[in-house]
Design an enzyme around this catalytic site. Sequence first.
Site, mmCIF file in Angstrom:
data_model
loop_
_atom_site.group_PDB
_atom_site.id
_atom_site.type_symbol
_atom_site.label_atom_id
_atom_site.label_comp_id
_atom_site.label_asym_id
_atom_site.label_seq_id
_atom_site.Cartn_x
_atom_site.Cartn_y
_atom_site.Cartn_z
ATOM 1 N N ARG A 95 103.799 39.361 50.740
ATOM 2 C CA ARG A 95 103.859 40.809 50.517
ATOM 3 C C ARG A 95 102.595 41.274 49.807
ATOM 4 O O ARG A 95 101.823 40.479 49.266
ATOM 5 C CB ARG A 95 105.087 41.164 49.669
ATOM 6 C CG ARG A 95 105.046 40.561 48.274
ATOM 7 C CD ARG A 95 106.009 41.233 47.313
ATOM 8 N NE ARG A 95 106.084 40.503 46.052
ATOM 9 C CZ ARG A 95 105.190 40.605 45.079
ATOM 10 N NH1 ARG A 95 104.122 41.377 45.230
ATOM 11 N NH2 ARG A 95 105.325 39.922 43.956
ATOM 12 N N ASP A 98 101.019 42.273 43.196
ATOM 13 C CA ASP A 98 100.708 41.200 42.267
ATOM 14 C C ASP A 98 101.982 40.430 41.922
ATOM 15 O O ASP A 98 102.716 40.006 42.801
ATOM 16 C CB ASP A 98 100.048 41.793 41.010
ATOM 17 C CG ASP A 98 99.200 40.792 40.243
ATOM 18 O OD1 ASP A 98 99.772 39.850 39.695
ATOM 19 O OD2 ASP A 98 97.965 40.978 40.183
ATOM 20 N N VAL A 99 102.274 40.262 40.639
ATOM 21 C CA VAL A 99 103.391 39.450 40.168
ATOM 22 C C VAL A 99 104.561 40.351 39.793
ATOM 23 O O VAL A 99 104.368 41.400 39.164
ATOM 24 C CB VAL A 99 102.973 38.621 38.934
ATOM 25 C CG1 VAL A 99 104.162 37.850 38.373
ATOM 26 C CG2 VAL A 99 101.849 37.669 39.293
ATOM 27 N N ILE A 210 107.311 48.064 44.360
ATOM 28 C CA ILE A 210 107.270 48.077 45.819
ATOM 29 C C ILE A 210 106.143 47.171 46.293
ATOM 30 O O ILE A 210 105.027 47.231 45.778
ATOM 31 C CB ILE A 210 107.056 49.502 46.363
ATOM 32 C CG1 ILE A 210 108.262 50.385 46.030
ATOM 33 C CG2 ILE A 210 106.805 49.487 47.875
ATOM 34 C CD1 ILE A 210 108.089 51.842 46.410
ATOM 35 N N CYS A 240 103.203 43.283 37.795
ATOM 36 C CA CYS A 240 102.273 43.944 38.720
ATOM 37 C C CYS A 240 100.837 43.934 38.173
ATOM 38 O O CYS A 240 100.008 44.724 38.619
ATOM 39 C CB CYS A 240 102.721 45.362 39.036
ATOM 40 S SG CYS A 240 104.372 45.443 39.763
#
Length: 315
Positions: A95, A98-99, A210, A240
């Site tokens: 996807r 980030d994390v 998202i 993120c």
Amino acid sequence: MLEPSGLLNYSIAKLPNYSIFLISLVQLGTVDYATGLRLQQQLVALRKEEKIGDVLLLLEHSPVITLGRNAKAANVIASPELLAQRGVELFECDRGGDVTFHGPGQIVGYPIFDLRGFATPDGRRKTLGAVDFVRRLEEVLIRTCADFAIPAKRVQGLTGVWTAPQSEHSPNLSFRAEENDSQNRSLESRNLLSAGTTTNAASEAKLAAIGVHISRFVTSHGFALNVNTDLSYFNLIIPCGIAAKPVTSMQQELGKPLELNAVAESISRNFGTVFSGQMLWVDTFDALLGRTVGVPMQVPAGLRKVHAEDDIKWA
């Protein structure tokens, strides 16, 4: 806990002046992340072959940290020993983003959509672009938060859904958000969007993340909405990759836990509105293929098959 669907249920709302189509919704309960990945791959393949229509999966994951294509390993700040102690898995996936963390009390949504079936709002393109698709996901979640009297918005330059300070809105905002009338919900959403580019670093907190993947116009992965999530798990990462903004939940904002199935119903209703479709709740993956209808929910046959398969490899 997000419960699997009961008997097959049709939720149909006529929307004027649109070409109505069906979006099948499967509510799975708690699924481990590896199984969720395999299931998405199978559904994406079926969607590309036009053997199924557009599908929305709603579920919870057991505790897991996922790293998207753009993730930096340094944003996982917990040691492997601490992750093991907390019972948290670690996965890399395809996807965007980030994390992030997934776990109990969080509703995860995986839309398996063919974007060629969605025109842009101005009608100039028959295929929805990636950015427009993400904006629609944000809109669904903004409306869902409004249904529970939580003001939410976009933040310019960032993806996801964020809390909106009360001072940005009129005093009657929460009252309108609680109204059950669909016209009021639409008005509420427009009010929220009008404040979407306002930033307030001291007050904004992330309610939903998202991250999507698109292959030959078919989407996978999706969103994670923090409902009753244990927010201490986010201390294991830099969510993120954004250290300056905190993470929150609907429970944190309201000061009380919410019924996950009620939130799932709101998500379904708002998906139907934003994507101009009828939401069809189905109980089994066989029902997606038109084989059975009206069957009481067991562990889905498709999910049992996914657990048994070992020929699909994921990073």
